[in-house]
Scaffold this motif. Structure first.
Motif, PDB file in Angstrom:
ATOM      1  N   THR A   1      -8.539 -43.424 -35.761  1.00 18.68           N
ATOM      2  CA  THR A   1      -7.954 -42.371 -34.937  1.00 18.68           C
ATOM      3  C   THR A   1      -8.450 -41.025 -35.444  1.00 18.68           C
TER       4      THR A   1
ATOM      5  N   TYR B   1      -8.043 -37.027 -35.403  1.00 22.41           N
ATOM      6  CA  TYR B   1      -6.943 -36.090 -35.182  1.00 22.41           C
ATOM      7  C   TYR B   1      -7.474 -34.690 -34.928  1.00 22.41           C
TER       8      TYR B   1
ATOM      9  N   PRO C   1      -3.186 -37.002 -32.307  1.00 22.30           N
ATOM     10  CA  PRO C   1      -4.378 -37.845 -32.104  1.00 22.30           C
ATOM     11  C   PRO C   1      -5.275 -37.270 -31.010  1.00 22.30           C
TER      12      PRO C   1
ATOM     13  N   VAL D   1      -9.520 -42.177 -30.149  1.00 26.47           N
ATOM     14  CA  VAL D   1      -9.450 -43.436 -30.878  1.00 26.47           C
ATOM     15  C   VAL D   1     -10.777 -44.158 -30.676  1.00 26.47           C
TER      16      VAL D   1
END
Length: 176
Positions: free
Chosen positions: A85, A87, A93, A96
């Motif tokens: 993930t 950020y 987030p 992904v």
């Protein structure tokens, strides 16, 4: 009295046969040792090649697994899915990425989510060969008893026509 001594120059037939027999034994021994040494060298070179492949594959998996925040191992289908993930600055987030490793035949392949969206779509096209001569590929996600953090345990069994090599590695996932 003049007695002539017999002049026996050269070797008798018996001496020649004995010399040839001894020479043959020595030559067969030397050829046998050379053959044994050559076979040992081929086995050693094959084992080193398998070790190099396994090391390269494990290093590749380790690089992605250490940065992953989740690992899913499907032992029945021999598939490993790593989730990373990304950020944003605010801690939310941003994206992904999925990284897939799977055994197909005698090889381990690698792909990321830019190629496949999920593990059900893993196909023969658009896959990247990671390791050849794989006899077995097993992954298991364990939990460290002291810290509670996830550990990815990988076993790879390599085999070619000449030799075999087994290796395993525990990878601590830093970003859990």
């Amino acid at each position: 009295m003049n007695v002539k001594k017999a002049n026996h120059e050269g070797f008798s037939l018996t001496e020649l046969i004995i010399a040839m027999a001894i020479t043959s034994i020595v030559m067969f021994s030397v050829v046998g040792l050379i053959g044994y040494g050559s076979r040992s060298m081929n086995i050693t070179q094959a084992k080193v090649a398998l070790q190099d492949q396994a090391k390269d594959g494990l290093n590749h998996i380790s690089a992605y697994a250490m940065e992953a925040d989740k690992a899913d191992a499907d032992a029945a289908n021999k598939i490993l899915v790593l989730t990373q993930t990304q950020y944003a600055d605010g801690g939310t987030p941003d994206s992904v990425k999925l990284f897939f490793y799977w055994q197909d035949g005698n090889a381990i392949y690698f792909a990321d989510s830019s190629v496949f969206a999920d593990k059900s779509a893993l196909t023969a096209d658009k896959k990247y060969l990671l390791v050849e001569d794989v006899d077995d590929f097993q992954c298991e996600v364990k939990e460290d008893e002291n810290t509670g953090k996830k550990i990815l345990h990988i076993d790879i069994k390599m085999k070619d026509d000449i030799s075999e090599f087994d290796c395993s590695k525990d990878i601590f996932m830093r970003n859990q």
